[in-house]
Enzyme design. Structure first.
Site, mmCIF file in Angstrom:
data_model
loop_
_atom_site.group_PDB
_atom_site.id
_atom_site.type_symbol
_atom_site.label_atom_id
_atom_site.label_comp_id
_atom_site.label_asym_id
_atom_site.label_seq_id
_atom_site.Cartn_x
_atom_site.Cartn_y
_atom_site.Cartn_z
ATOM 1 C CG ASP A 140 -2.092 0.914 1.119
ATOM 2 O OD1 ASP A 140 -2.404 1.360 -0.016
ATOM 3 O OD2 ASP A 140 -2.712 1.217 2.152
ATOM 4 N N GLY A 141 0.292 2.331 -0.511
ATOM 5 C CA GLY A 141 0.949 3.644 -0.417
ATOM 6 C C GLY A 141 1.607 4.140 -1.695
ATOM 7 C CG HIS A 180 0.029 2.360 -9.280
ATOM 8 N ND1 HIS A 180 -0.220 1.949 -7.990
ATOM 9 C CD2 HIS A 180 -1.060 3.094 -9.645
ATOM 10 C CE1 HIS A 180 -1.393 2.400 -7.590
ATOM 11 N NE2 HIS A 180 -1.926 3.108 -8.573
ATOM 12 C CG LEU A 209 9.021 -17.313 -3.564
ATOM 13 C CD1 LEU A 209 8.978 -17.282 -2.038
ATOM 14 C CD2 LEU A 209 9.483 -15.949 -4.081
HETATM 15 C C1 IPE Z 1 -5.546 -2.743 -0.443
HETATM 16 O O1 IPE Z 1 -5.159 -1.426 -0.570
HETATM 17 C C2 IPE Z 1 -5.477 -3.424 -1.776
HETATM 18 C C3 IPE Z 1 -4.142 -3.603 -2.322
HETATM 19 C C4 IPE Z 1 -3.004 -3.301 -1.747
HETATM 20 C C5 IPE Z 1 -4.095 -4.205 -3.620
HETATM 21 P P1 IPE Z 1 -6.233 -0.255 -0.748
HETATM 22 O O2 IPE Z 1 -5.436 1.001 -0.819
HETATM 23 O O3 IPE Z 1 -7.120 -0.550 -1.889
HETATM 24 O O4 IPE Z 1 -7.055 -0.361 0.598
HETATM 25 P P2 IPE Z 1 -7.969 0.691 1.346
HETATM 26 O O5 IPE Z 1 -8.961 1.192 0.345
HETATM 27 O O6 IPE Z 1 -7.084 1.783 1.842
HETATM 28 O O7 IPE Z 1 -8.574 -0.079 2.474
HETATM 29 C C1 IPE Z 2 -1.354 0.303 -3.423
HETATM 30 O O1 IPE Z 2 -1.186 1.659 -3.406
HETATM 31 C C2 IPE Z 2 -1.587 -0.245 -4.808
HETATM 32 C C3 IPE Z 2 -2.948 -0.747 -5.049
HETATM 33 C C4 IPE Z 2 -3.927 -0.751 -4.198
HETATM 34 C C5 IPE Z 2 -3.212 -1.288 -6.357
HETATM 35 P P1 IPE Z 2 -2.416 2.662 -3.427
HETATM 36 O O2 IPE Z 2 -2.738 2.956 -4.854
HETATM 37 O O3 IPE Z 2 -3.541 2.149 -2.607
HETATM 38 O O4 IPE Z 2 -1.762 3.936 -2.753
HETATM 39 P P2 IPE Z 2 -2.442 4.905 -1.678
HETATM 40 O O5 IPE Z 2 -2.948 4.049 -0.570
HETATM 41 O O6 IPE Z 2 -3.529 5.629 -2.393
HETATM 42 O O7 IPE Z 2 -1.329 5.803 -1.249
HETATM 43 MG MG MG Z 3 -4.071 2.345 -0.647
#
Ligand code: IPE
Ligand code: IPE
Ligand code: MG
Length: 248
Positions: free
Chosen positions: A30-31, A47, A141
């Protein structure tokens, strides 16, 4: 192309990772969006950087002798994002496999998809199916990619499969349910790491997480490197897992 070497016991000791390392690690990557925003860049830039982080973490998982690495790449809820972002993610995913498949295969990595690939554009699907097919007999793996994955959808599909098989309810137990999930055959989930500070599962591996340890790190996924990965594993190794028992 890089060939990955397992760390020796001496190297693991130096990293503070001697002992029982997790067999199955799940990562909620995430992030990416926040990482890009901090740099005044579009989310797709985050991404792309995230994809590069993934390359390093898969290699590190192999070197650490982890048996299964499950990464959350696209949730059933992520379809709610703007179509341009969804398409950019699919493009990157296709690119990832095209670029990485030779190296992954040469290193014995077995690719598994957790999730329903049906709704994806033909090119994305074909590329995933090829990678799975090509690596299905590899014994290194297990690299499980949760894509169009939602744990509730996974449990619903398991229930449907069990009902359709006509098994009497008296014969339904936890093992059968586990074996009917996408993660069937993988070791028990030991550790879930979530990057970028959020402390929730977002529909990831609900059943499998029953006795998993959680490690949350503030680091955004594109900055998650091998040092941070090892730190999370070291943190896991400090925990006492009781599984309901009394530990002296
Ligand atoms: C969870 O992250 C899904 C993935 C990492 C693929 P999100 O960014 O979609 O989750 P929420 O919306 O913050 O819960
Ligand atoms: C995780 O990063 C990737 C996916 C969920 C596909 P995010 O796109 O959720 O990034 P934030 O949480 O908005 O920073
Ligand atoms: Mg996210």
């Amino acid at each position: 192309m890089r060939i990955y070497e397992r760390y020796t016991d001496a190297e693991l000791a130096e990293m503070g990772l001697s002992g029982d390392r997790p067999k199955h690690v799940g990562i909620i990557m995430d992030g990416n969006g926040r990482w890009a925003k901090q740099r005044l860049m579009p989310r797709s830039f985050g991404h792309r950087a995230g994809m590069e982080a993934l390359h390093e973490i898969v290699r590190e998982a192999h070197c650490l002798g982890i048996k299964t690495l499950t990464v959350y790449a696209f949730s059933t809820e992520n379809w709610r994002r703007p179509i341009a972002e969804v398409n950019a993610l699919f493009g990157l995913l296709t690119e990832y496999f095209e670029k990485e498949i030779d190296e992954l295969d040469a290193n014995g990595v077995r690719i598994v998809a957790l999730g329903d690939l049906e709704p994806f554009p033909q090119k994305v699907k074909a590329c995933m199916v090829d990678a799975i097919e090509r690596t299905k007999n590899n014994e290194g793996l297990n690299f499980c990619i949760a894509i169009n994955y939602g744990s509730r959808a996974e449990i619903v599909s398991a229930i449907k499969r069990i009902v359709d098989s006509g098994i009497p309810s008296a014969q339904i137990g936890e093992e059968l349910v586990s074996d009917s999930l996408y993660t069937s055959g993988q070791p028990e989930l030991d550790l879930i790491i979530r990057t970028a500070g959020e402390q929730r599962l977002s529909n990831f591996l609900l059943w499998q997480a029953a006795y998993a340890e959680f490690v949350f790190t503030p680091v955004c996924w594109p900055d998650f490197d091998t040092a941070e990965f090892r730190r999370c594993i070291a943190e896991f190794m400090k925990r006492t897992r009781r599984f309901g028992k009394v530990v002296e």
